[in-house]
Motif scaffolding. Structure first.
Motif, PDB file in Angstrom:
ATOM      1  N   UNK A  80       0.882  -1.178   0.000  1.00  0.00           N
ATOM      2  CA  UNK A  80       0.000   0.000   0.000  1.00  0.00           C
ATOM      3  C   UNK A  80       0.910   1.215   0.000  1.00  0.00           C
ATOM      4  N   UNK A  81       0.971   1.920  -1.128  1.00  0.00           N
ATOM      5  CA  UNK A  81       1.980   2.959  -1.311  1.00  0.00           C
ATOM      6  C   UNK A  81       1.441   4.381  -1.365  1.00  0.00           C
ATOM      7  N   UNK A  82       0.134   4.560  -1.282  1.00  0.00           N
ATOM      8  CA  UNK A  82      -0.403   5.919  -1.347  1.00  0.00           C
ATOM      9  C   UNK A  82      -1.687   6.029  -0.543  1.00  0.00           C
ATOM     10  N   UNK A  83      -2.039   7.263  -0.232  1.00  0.00           N
ATOM     11  CA  UNK A  83      -3.298   7.519   0.477  1.00  0.00           C
ATOM     12  C   UNK A  83      -4.475   7.004  -0.337  1.00  0.00           C
ATOM     13  N   UNK A  84      -4.430   7.227  -1.638  1.00  0.00           N
ATOM     14  CA  UNK A  84      -5.516   6.774  -2.506  1.00  0.00           C
ATOM     15  C   UNK A  84      -5.654   5.256  -2.489  1.00  0.00           C
ATOM     16  N   UNK A  85      -4.526   4.562  -2.491  1.00  0.00           N
ATOM     17  CA  UNK A  85      -4.559   3.095  -2.454  1.00  0.00           C
ATOM     18  C   UNK A  85      -5.174   2.601  -1.150  1.00  0.00           C
ATOM     19  N   UNK A  86      -4.840   3.249  -0.031  1.00  0.00           N
ATOM     20  CA  UNK A  86      -5.417   2.861   1.257  1.00  0.00           C
ATOM     21  C   UNK A  86      -6.918   3.108   1.270  1.00  0.00           C
ATOM     22  N   UNK A  87      -7.342   4.246   0.788  1.00  0.00           N
ATOM     23  CA  UNK A  87      -8.769   4.564   0.751  1.00  0.00           C
ATOM     24  C   UNK A  87      -9.513   3.558  -0.112  1.00  0.00           C
ATOM     25  N   UNK A  88      -8.956   3.250  -1.276  1.00  0.00           N
ATOM     26  CA  UNK A  88      -9.594   2.293  -2.185  1.00  0.00           C
ATOM     27  C   UNK A  88      -9.673   0.893  -1.569  1.00  0.00           C
ATOM     28  N   UNK A  89      -8.609   0.479  -0.920  1.00  0.00           N
ATOM     29  CA  UNK A  89      -8.548  -0.853  -0.329  1.00  0.00           C
ATOM     30  C   UNK A  89      -9.432  -0.960   0.906  1.00  0.00           C
ATOM     31  N   UNK A  90      -9.411   0.063   1.730  1.00  0.00           N
ATOM     32  CA  UNK A  90     -10.198   0.064   2.961  1.00  0.00           C
ATOM     33  C   UNK A  90      -9.391  -0.429   4.151  1.00  0.00           C
ATOM     34  N   UNK A  91      -9.829  -0.035   5.328  1.00  0.00           N
ATOM     35  CA  UNK A  91      -9.087  -0.354   6.553  1.00  0.00           C
ATOM     36  C   UNK A  91      -9.052  -1.854   6.838  1.00  0.00           C
ATOM     37  N   UNK A  92     -10.133  -2.548   6.568  1.00  0.00           N
ATOM     38  CA  UNK A  92     -10.180  -3.981   6.897  1.00  0.00           C
ATOM     39  C   UNK A  92      -9.221  -4.788   6.043  1.00  0.00           C
ATOM     40  N   UNK A  93      -9.203  -4.520   4.750  1.00  0.00           N
ATOM     41  CA  UNK A  93      -8.288  -5.249   3.874  1.00  0.00           C
ATOM     42  C   UNK A  93      -6.842  -4.884   4.179  1.00  0.00           C
ATOM     43  N   UNK A  94      -6.615  -3.624   4.523  1.00  0.00           N
ATOM     44  CA  UNK A  94      -5.260  -3.203   4.894  1.00  0.00           C
ATOM     45  C   UNK A  94      -4.803  -3.948   6.138  1.00  0.00           C
ATOM     46  N   UNK A  95      -5.682  -4.108   7.112  1.00  0.00           N
ATOM     47  CA  UNK A  95      -5.326  -4.818   8.341  1.00  0.00           C
ATOM     48  C   UNK A  95      -5.091  -6.302   8.060  1.00  0.00           C
ATOM     49  N   UNK A  96      -5.846  -6.881   7.156  1.00  0.00           N
ATOM     50  CA  UNK A  96      -5.585  -8.280   6.790  1.00  0.00           C
ATOM     51  C   UNK A  96      -4.160  -8.435   6.263  1.00  0.00           C
ATOM     52  N   UNK A  97      -3.753  -7.511   5.423  1.00  0.00           N
ATOM     53  CA  UNK A  97      -2.392  -7.555   4.882  1.00  0.00           C
ATOM     54  C   UNK A  97      -1.360  -7.343   5.989  1.00  0.00           C
ATOM     55  N   UNK A  98      -1.618  -6.356   6.842  1.00  0.00           N
ATOM     56  CA  UNK A  98      -0.691  -6.074   7.934  1.00  0.00           C
ATOM     57  C   UNK A  98      -0.578  -7.266   8.879  1.00  0.00           C
ATOM     58  N   UNK A  99      -1.711  -7.872   9.201  1.00  0.00           N
ATOM     59  CA  UNK A  99      -1.745  -8.997  10.142  1.00  0.00           C
ATOM     60  C   UNK A  99      -0.942 -10.181   9.595  1.00  0.00           C
ATOM     61  N   UNK A 100      -0.982 -10.383   8.287  1.00  0.00           N
ATOM     62  CA  UNK A 100      -0.236 -11.484   7.677  1.00  0.00           C
ATOM     63  C   UNK A 100       1.274 -11.270   7.824  1.00  0.00           C
ATOM     64  N   UNK A 101       1.705 -10.042   7.733  1.00  0.00           N
ATOM     65  CA  UNK A 101       3.143  -9.747   7.828  1.00  0.00           C
ATOM     66  C   UNK A 101       3.576  -9.416   9.256  1.00  0.00           C
ATOM     67  N   UNK A 102       2.692  -8.745   9.974  1.00  0.00           N
ATOM     68  CA  UNK A 102       2.968  -8.318  11.352  1.00  0.00           C
ATOM     69  C   UNK A 102       1.886  -8.907  12.257  1.00  0.00           C
ATOM     70  N   UNK A 103       2.082 -10.119  12.753  1.00  0.00           N
ATOM     71  CA  UNK A 103       1.047 -10.817  13.523  1.00  0.00           C
ATOM     72  C   UNK A 103       0.552 -10.082  14.764  1.00  0.00           C
ATOM     73  N   UNK A 104       1.332  -9.172  15.296  1.00  0.00           N
ATOM     74  CA  UNK A 104       0.913  -8.436  16.487  1.00  0.00           C
ATOM     75  C   UNK A 104       0.027  -7.233  16.182  1.00  0.00           C
ATOM     76  N   UNK A 105      -0.372  -7.068  14.939  1.00  0.00           N
ATOM     77  CA  UNK A 105      -1.264  -5.973  14.574  1.00  0.00           C
ATOM     78  C   UNK A 105      -2.538  -6.079  15.402  1.00  0.00           C
ATOM     79  N   UNK A 106      -2.917  -4.978  16.033  1.00  0.00           N
ATOM     80  CA  UNK A 106      -4.070  -4.996  16.937  1.00  0.00           C
ATOM     81  C   UNK A 106      -5.234  -4.168  16.400  1.00  0.00           C
TER      82      UNK A 106
END
Length: 88
Positions: A22-48
């Motif tokens: 996720x490289x831009x504000x627009x990409x985050x907005x398009x993807x949404x917080x939930x999908x972003x957290x799924x990606x983060x959780x896969x790489x960073x398991x301690x994501x809360x």
């Protein structure tokens, strides 16, 4: 394309989001917080759940304290279900 920090996110979160594609504000907005957290959780398991709140607040353009109670409840329920072990 706007930098993620334009949404009020810090440099550390920006680096983590870059690490999951996720490289831009627009990409985050398009993807949404939930999908972003799924990606983060896969790489960073301690994501809360608080990270989910921060991302949603950034997308909505509000301070985390200004997130609607119903929105926070919905995000919390989703996060808990996402973490629950799969049932056989």
């Amino acid at each position: 394309m706007a930098a993620l920090t334009t949404l009020g996110l810090g440099r550390t979160m920006e680096k983590k989001l870059h690490a999951v594609g996720i490289h831009s504000a627009e990409a985050l907005v398009e993807l949404g917080s939930r999908q972003a957290v799924l990606r983060l959780k896969a790489r960073y398991p301690n994501t809360c759940v608080v990270i989910l709140y921060h991302l949603e607040a950034a997308i909505q353009g509000v301070d985390i304290k200004a997130l609607d109670g119903g929105c926070k409840t919905s995000l919390k329920v989703w996060f808990q279900q996402m973490q629950a072990p799969a049932r056989p």
